[in-house]
Design a protein around this motif. Sequence first.
Motif, PDB file in Angstrom:
ATOM      1  N   THR A   1       1.089  -1.111  -0.316  1.00  0.00           N
ATOM      2  CA  THR A   1      -0.317  -0.012   0.295  1.00  0.00           C
ATOM      3  C   THR A   1       0.885   1.143   0.230  1.00  0.00           C
ATOM      4  OG1 THR A   1      -1.870  -1.219   1.737  1.00  0.00           O
ATOM      5  CG2 THR A   1      -1.828   1.667   1.121  1.00  0.00           C
ATOM      6  N   SER A   2       2.057   1.020   0.883  1.00  0.00           N
ATOM      7  CA  SER A   2       2.656   2.515   1.358  1.00  0.00           C
ATOM      8  C   SER A   2       3.689   2.150  -0.121  1.00  0.00           C
ATOM      9  CB  SER A   2       3.198   3.431   2.322  1.00  0.00           C
ATOM     10  OG  SER A   2       3.600   1.777   2.863  1.00  0.00           O
ATOM     11  N   SER A   3       3.957   1.841  -0.182  1.00  0.00           N
ATOM     12  CA  SER A   3       5.249   1.714  -1.659  1.00  0.00           C
ATOM     13  C   SER A   3       5.167   0.750  -2.831  1.00  0.00           C
ATOM     14  CB  SER A   3       6.464   1.324  -0.958  1.00  0.00           C
ATOM     15  OG  SER A   3       7.783   1.482  -1.780  1.00  0.00           O
ATOM     16  N   ASN A   4       4.711   1.028  -3.597  1.00  0.00           N
ATOM     17  CA  ASN A   4       4.225   0.259  -4.630  1.00  0.00           C
ATOM     18  C   ASN A   4       5.664  -0.560  -5.236  1.00  0.00           C
ATOM     19  OD1 ASN A   4       6.675   1.682  -6.281  1.00  0.00           O
ATOM     20  ND2 ASN A   4       4.488   2.871  -8.059  1.00  0.00           N
TER      21      ASN A   4
ATOM     22  N   TRP B   1       5.904   4.468   7.708  1.00  0.00           N
ATOM     23  CA  TRP B   1       6.174   4.413   6.315  1.00  0.00           C
ATOM     24  C   TRP B   1       4.531   4.673   5.485  1.00  0.00           C
ATOM     25  CZ3 TRP B   1      10.236   4.847   5.436  1.00  0.00           C
ATOM     26  CH2 TRP B   1      11.246   4.451   5.750  1.00  0.00           C
ATOM     27  N   GLN B   2       3.755   5.372   6.381  1.00  0.00           N
ATOM     28  CA  GLN B   2       1.891   5.356   6.283  1.00  0.00           C
ATOM     29  C   GLN B   2       1.731   6.563   5.928  1.00  0.00           C
ATOM     30  OE1 GLN B   2       0.073   2.462   5.834  1.00  0.00           O
ATOM     31  NE2 GLN B   2       0.992   1.657   6.776  1.00  0.00           N
ATOM     32  N   PRO B   3       1.331   6.823   4.240  1.00  0.00           N
ATOM     33  CA  PRO B   3       1.076   8.242   4.055  1.00  0.00           C
ATOM     34  C   PRO B   3       0.299   9.211   4.641  1.00  0.00           C
ATOM     35  CG  PRO B   3       1.182   6.906   1.891  1.00  0.00           C
ATOM     36  CD  PRO B   3       1.963   5.305   2.698  1.00  0.00           C
TER      37      PRO B   3
ATOM     38  N   ASN C   1      10.505   8.116   2.951  1.00  0.00           N
ATOM     39  CA  ASN C   1      10.241   7.513   1.783  1.00  0.00           C
ATOM     40  C   ASN C   1       9.990   8.490   0.711  1.00  0.00           C
ATOM     41  OD1 ASN C   1       8.244   6.942   2.205  1.00  0.00           O
ATOM     42  ND2 ASN C   1       7.974   4.796   1.738  1.00  0.00           N
ATOM     43  N   ASP C   2       9.932   8.320  -0.377  1.00  0.00           N
ATOM     44  CA  ASP C   2       8.394   9.159  -1.251  1.00  0.00           C
ATOM     45  C   ASP C   2       7.108   8.566  -1.213  1.00  0.00           C
ATOM     46  OD1 ASP C   2      10.886   9.523  -2.806  1.00  0.00           O
ATOM     47  OD2 ASP C   2      10.658   7.937  -4.172  1.00  0.00           O
ATOM     48  N   GLY C   3       7.192   7.551  -0.433  1.00  0.00           N
ATOM     49  CA  GLY C   3       5.310   7.403  -0.129  1.00  0.00           C
ATOM     50  C   GLY C   3       5.380   8.534   1.131  1.00  0.00           C
TER      51      GLY C   3
ATOM     52  N   SER D   1      10.637   6.197  -6.846  1.00  0.00           N
ATOM     53  CA  SER D   1       8.820   5.523  -6.978  1.00  0.00           C
ATOM     54  C   SER D   1       9.380   6.420  -8.591  1.00  0.00           C
ATOM     55  CB  SER D   1       7.813   5.493  -6.186  1.00  0.00           C
ATOM     56  OG  SER D   1       7.736   7.406  -5.838  1.00  0.00           O
TER      57      SER D   1
ATOM     58  N   ASP E   1       5.998   8.092  -9.689  1.00  0.00           N
ATOM     59  CA  ASP E   1       5.468   9.428  -8.791  1.00  0.00           C
ATOM     60  C   ASP E   1       5.982  10.433  -8.566  1.00  0.00           C
ATOM     61  OD1 ASP E   1       3.348   8.918  -9.263  1.00  0.00           O
ATOM     62  OD2 ASP E   1       2.354   8.071  -7.632  1.00  0.00           O
TER      63      ASP E   1
END
Length: 362
Positions: free
Chosen positions: A49-52, A207-209, A235-237, A262, A264
């Motif tokens: 979810t938080s990173s693809n 790690w949760q946007p 991180n990017d998310g 990522s 995005d």
Amino acid sequence: MNAMIRRTLVGTTAVSLALALAACGGSSSSQSSTGSGSKTIGLLLPERTSSNRYETFDKPLITSAIAGLCTKCTVDYANANGEEGTQHDQFESLLAKGVKVILLDPVNAKNTANWVDEANSKGAKVIAYDRLAAGNVAAYVSFDNERTGELQGTALLDALGPKAGSAQIVMINGAEADPNAADFKTGAHRMLDNKVKSVAYEQSGEWQPTLAAQKINEAIRTLGKDNIDAVYSANDGMAIAIEDALHAAGLKNIPVGGQDASIDAIRRIVSGDQAYTVYKPYQPEADAAANIAVYLLKGLDVTSVASSMIQSGSAQVPSKLLTPIVVTKQTVASTVVSGGLYKAADICTPELAGACKDAGIR
């Protein structure tokens, strides 16, 4: 990534793969999402979810690398989607099937010692992938995580330029249960401390946007809009959510950086909305993990392919630690495009055509 770095990575990987391939006695592999017995390698990844990155890169690259190494090997894959209990059930399922080698990227690396002990008691070997799982793991594959944090901190200072010495920084760190997050934080502080005015607000975004956005809004309320000069995001998310929250609060031109490269984030770097990311090339990490897994499956000594040692509890663990790369607008073309992570067409949407031209992305 320049041509010399790419040649070195490819050459090193090719030698290691050839050794493992010889050990396996073949060059092709049947693959499946399930499997059992001594020819199966388990692969447990932590979330989607938080990173693809895990579904987009790690899983297919590791599966492909194993397929290229070992005749008749299968990969039994599962993703815990951020749930520690789910991952424990997945781990137990692999042991019940008789799987003898498990690549584990833990949801909560602090709580895996009993899992690893159980695996060892059943003759199974656990490789800690990307995060160092607690317990007597057989090997560890990751990047130099403190170096990642140092790159993040240095890139944030570069983005601030001459304003750095008077800047107040917000830090939104990764999950407290993730040992990598602690290393990123340590490395970032090593670069930022005494070089900015202060780290005025620091919290974990886990790690949760969504949580990261809540934390940055809390920082805005606590410090005031005029007292935030830059934001470190682990991180990017989380970085993308932080940038959106800053814009919603009317704050612009606040440098924000992340990690994971990522797509995005890369687009936001090209557009100027994000200052940097850290690129950790997935292919070499996946190749190293697959290589070590095949060695263990065949009962071979892994120190020839995991020659570094890292302290884990009272033990020294054979490890393969790779080098991260910082990415800014000026280096997108020479890193993630040149390195083959993305094509220019993946990055350069019609809206970004002019910015891509300016950045030399073609």
